[in-house]
Design a protein around this motif. Structure first.
Motif, short mmCIF file in Angstrom:
data_model
loop_
_atom_site.label_atom_id
_atom_site.label_comp_id
_atom_site.label_asym_id
_atom_site.label_seq_id
_atom_site.Cartn_x
_atom_site.Cartn_y
_atom_site.Cartn_z
N ASN A 70 0.84 -1.20 0.00
CA ASN A 70 0.00 0.00 0.00
C ASN A 70 0.87 1.24 0.00
O ASN A 70 1.94 1.25 0.59
CB ASN A 70 -0.89 0.03 1.24
CG ASN A 70 -1.83 -1.15 1.29
OD1 ASN A 70 -2.40 -1.55 0.27
ND2 ASN A 70 -1.99 -1.73 2.47
N GLN A 73 -12.57 5.13 9.63
CA GLN A 73 -11.19 4.70 9.32
C GLN A 73 -10.92 3.29 9.84
O GLN A 73 -10.29 2.48 9.16
CB GLN A 73 -10.18 5.67 9.93
CG GLN A 73 -10.15 7.03 9.25
CD GLN A 73 -9.41 8.06 10.10
OE1 GLN A 73 -8.34 7.80 10.62
NE2 GLN A 73 -9.98 9.25 10.23
N LYS A 74 -11.42 3.02 11.05
CA LYS A 74 -11.21 1.68 11.61
C LYS A 74 -11.85 0.62 10.73
O LYS A 74 -11.28 -0.44 10.50
CB LYS A 74 -11.84 1.59 13.02
CG LYS A 74 -10.99 2.22 14.08
CD LYS A 74 -11.60 1.98 15.46
CE LYS A 74 -10.90 2.85 16.49
NZ LYS A 74 -11.78 3.19 17.61
N ARG A 98 -9.79 0.17 7.48
CA ARG A 98 -8.54 -0.54 7.73
C ARG A 98 -8.79 -2.02 8.01
O ARG A 98 -8.08 -2.88 7.53
CB ARG A 98 -7.78 0.10 8.89
CG ARG A 98 -6.61 -0.73 9.39
CD ARG A 98 -5.30 -0.10 9.05
NE ARG A 98 -4.20 -1.06 9.09
CZ ARG A 98 -2.95 -0.75 9.36
NH1 ARG A 98 -2.63 0.49 9.64
NH2 ARG A 98 -2.01 -1.65 9.34
N TRP A 153 -9.42 -3.60 4.65
CA TRP A 153 -8.36 -3.48 3.66
C TRP A 153 -7.12 -4.29 4.02
O TRP A 153 -6.44 -4.81 3.16
CB TRP A 153 -8.00 -1.99 3.45
CG TRP A 153 -9.12 -1.26 2.76
CD1 TRP A 153 -10.29 -1.80 2.31
CD2 TRP A 153 -9.18 0.14 2.43
NE1 TRP A 153 -11.07 -0.83 1.73
CE2 TRP A 153 -10.42 0.36 1.79
CE3 TRP A 153 -8.32 1.21 2.64
CZ2 TRP A 153 -10.82 1.62 1.34
CZ3 TRP A 153 -8.70 2.46 2.20
CH2 TRP A 153 -9.95 2.67 1.56
N GLN A 154 -6.85 -4.40 5.33
CA GLN A 154 -5.61 -5.08 5.68
C GLN A 154 -5.70 -6.60 5.50
O GLN A 154 -4.69 -7.27 5.46
CB GLN A 154 -5.16 -4.72 7.08
CG GLN A 154 -5.99 -5.30 8.19
CD GLN A 154 -5.52 -4.79 9.53
OE1 GLN A 154 -4.58 -4.02 9.62
NE2 GLN A 154 -6.18 -5.23 10.59
N PHE A 209 -1.93 8.97 8.96
CA PHE A 209 -1.07 7.82 8.66
C PHE A 209 0.14 7.65 9.57
O PHE A 209 0.75 6.60 9.57
CB PHE A 209 -0.62 7.86 7.20
CG PHE A 209 -1.75 7.65 6.25
CD1 PHE A 209 -2.22 6.37 6.00
CD2 PHE A 209 -2.38 8.72 5.65
CE1 PHE A 209 -3.27 6.16 5.14
CE2 PHE A 209 -3.45 8.52 4.78
CZ PHE A 209 -3.89 7.24 4.53
N PHE A 264 -4.99 4.04 10.61
CA PHE A 264 -4.16 3.81 9.43
C PHE A 264 -2.65 3.87 9.68
O PHE A 264 -1.85 3.91 8.75
CB PHE A 264 -4.53 4.79 8.30
CG PHE A 264 -5.66 4.30 7.45
CD1 PHE A 264 -5.46 3.27 6.54
CD2 PHE A 264 -6.93 4.85 7.56
CE1 PHE A 264 -6.50 2.80 5.75
CE2 PHE A 264 -7.98 4.39 6.78
CZ PHE A 264 -7.76 3.36 5.87
N TYR A 265 -2.30 3.87 10.97
CA TYR A 265 -0.87 3.89 11.32
C TYR A 265 -0.15 2.71 10.67
O TYR A 265 -0.62 1.59 10.72
CB TYR A 265 -0.75 3.84 12.85
CG TYR A 265 0.66 3.86 13.36
CD1 TYR A 265 1.49 4.94 13.14
CD2 TYR A 265 1.15 2.77 14.09
CE1 TYR A 265 2.80 4.95 13.63
CE2 TYR A 265 2.45 2.77 14.58
CZ TYR A 265 3.27 3.87 14.34
OH TYR A 265 4.55 3.86 14.83
N LYS A 266 0.98 2.97 10.05
CA LYS A 266 1.79 1.94 9.38
C LYS A 266 1.00 1.14 8.35
O LYS A 266 1.15 -0.08 8.25
CB LYS A 266 2.41 0.99 10.42
CG LYS A 266 3.36 1.71 11.34
CD LYS A 266 4.51 0.84 11.76
CE LYS A 266 5.64 1.69 12.29
NZ LYS A 266 6.33 1.12 13.42
N PHE A 267 0.17 1.80 7.62
CA PHE A 267 -0.65 1.11 6.62
C PHE A 267 0.17 0.79 5.37
O PHE A 267 -0.12 -0.15 4.64
CB PHE A 267 -1.84 1.99 6.25
CG PHE A 267 -2.77 1.38 5.25
CD1 PHE A 267 -3.49 0.23 5.56
CD2 PHE A 267 -2.93 1.95 3.98
CE1 PHE A 267 -4.35 -0.34 4.63
CE2 PHE A 267 -3.80 1.39 3.05
CZ PHE A 267 -4.51 0.24 3.38
N GLY A 268 1.20 1.59 5.11
CA GLY A 268 1.96 1.32 3.89
C GLY A 268 3.17 2.23 3.74
O GLY A 268 3.63 2.84 4.70
#
Ligand SMILES: Nc1ncnc2c1ncn2[C@@H]1O[C@H](COP(=O)(O)OP(=O)(O)O)[C@@H](O)[C@H]1O
Ligand SMILES: [Mg+2]
Length: 374
Positions: A35, A172-173, A176, A179-180, A201, A208-212
């Protein structure tokens, strides 16, 4: 004839320059399921870069879906757009659109509209009375990818917009959490409002912390711009020296949109060879053309906010809380300065990097100096 320059919407083809490294990195991420989060101030070239990269990927097993959430005001509008674009852009066949909508959005009773020109008029209307139904929308790309044995890259432009939805954190939760887990879908989320995007981010407490892969898009180099400008003049039957081309870049601080706009104006004023006189006229016109817009920017500002912009425009980038500056520009207390900063950053009028404040729009900055700092 070729257009010499272009601005006002994402650029492509020969009017697109540089960005090889960024484009390679994006392609690599797209191919390998990483991502990406792409951040820069407005009009530096995010949308153009993603379009260009999508064009360059000639991989039949990867479908790239792109859409822009700028006009989405809430979650439901987001889901609506998400579902429509995923269905529309993962297939070129109208009957497949209908099949996918029926098959994968069963609990949503989708109403499918296909107009005269399906490209633009296809949409899926969803009924959200069943809250579980949202799950179907978010699972849609993964389901289509599996069915068609492809991988899907979902590129969402102006992603900062979602931070303004009511109950955004839960939204957002939810995104995520879906999506993850998806194995065949990769996301590329990009937008301006750096402070909003960065908060989404890179704060540990955020979903979305450390999402990509977090990419901060930089400006295109002056040397590259100079080559580009000289080349475009030549290609369209006129000429400009590297010196004047360099002056164009310096005048607008290498800002992508303005380099193209000012180059266009110089070109338009030039019969055959661009010189100092053409450059001077073009620079003046750039200011005049934008001044209506700048008046509109400042109409919405408080006296303190204007004072603050004056202080920044006159070069006080990192000493805005010094007593002498507070007094000279009448900025109130240093606590007031913090408030001014966040309000102006929110309006995307200033950027703050390593505590250094700059005015985001280089032409606006000059205009402030000219009109408001007498
Ligand atoms: N790689 C590029 N080469 C040439 N011009 C560019 C490039 N990227 C951006 N521009 C110029 O900047 C303008 C804004 O680009 P855009 O992609 O819409 O920026 P953003 O999405 O960051 O707001 C374009 O209309 C074009 O004039
Ligand atoms: Mg854009």
């Amino acid at each position: 004839m070729d257009y010499p320059f272009a601005f006002g919407s994402a650029t492509y083809g020969e009017l697109f320059t540089d960005r090889e490294i960024e484009s390679e990195r994006l392609m690599m991420n797209f191919r390998n399921g990483i991502n990406t989060i792409l951040i820069s101030p407005r009009r530096w070239g995010k949308t153009s870069l993603v379009i260009k990269t999508a064009e360059k990927m000639h991989d039949k097993s990867i479908k790239i879906v792109r859409f822009d959430t700028f006009s989405c005001r809430n979650e439901e509008e987001f889901y609506q757009l998400f579902a429509t674009e995923i269905i529309r852009q993962t297939s070129s066949k109208i009957n497949e659109w209908v099949d996918h909508a029926r098959q994968f959005l069963s609990s949503l009773v989708p109403r499918i509209n296909v107009g005269m020109s399906p490209e633009t008029e296809f949409s899926v209307t969803l009924d959200f009375s069943d809250k579980q139904a949202v799950n179907e929308v978010l699972s849609l790309p993964e389901k289509i990818a599996i069915k068609k044995k492809i991988r899907v890259v979902v590129c969402i432009d102006e992603f900062q917009q979602i931070a303004g939805f009511s109950d955004s954190l839960n939204f957002q939760k939810r995104l995520r959490s879906f999506w993850q887990l998806q194995k065949s879908v990769t996301y590329c989320l990009y937008g301006s409002k750096k402070h909003v995007m960065t908060k989404l981010f890179s704060r540990q407490s955020m979903p979305f912390y450390k999402f990509g892969d977090l990419m901060f898009l930089q400006k295109i180099d002056r040397s590259n711009w100079v080559k580009f400008i000289v080349g475009r003049f030549k290609k369209t039957g006129k000429s400009v020296s590297a010196k004047i081309a360099g002056q164009i870049c310096d005048s607008v601080d290498n800002h992508s949109h303005y380099v193209q706009q000012l180059s266009w104006l110089v070109w338009a004023h030039t019969t055959k060879i661009a010189g100092d006189e053409e450059f001077r006229k073009a620079e003046e016109e750039l200011m005049t053309q934008n001044s209506m817009l700048f008046y509109r920017y400042i109409e919405e500002l408080s006296a303190y906010q204007l004072n603050f912009l004056r202080a920044v425009a006159e070069g006080n980038h990192d000493q805005l809380t010094k007593k002498a500056i507070l007094n000279k520009y009448n900025l109130g207390t240093s606590a007031n300065v913090s408030r001014l900063k966040s309000a102006l950053e929110n309006k995307e009028l200033i950027d703050i990097e390593m505590k250094k404040v700059t005015i985001s729009d280089p032409v606006f900055c000059k205009w402030i100096r000219k009109e408001l700092c007498k």
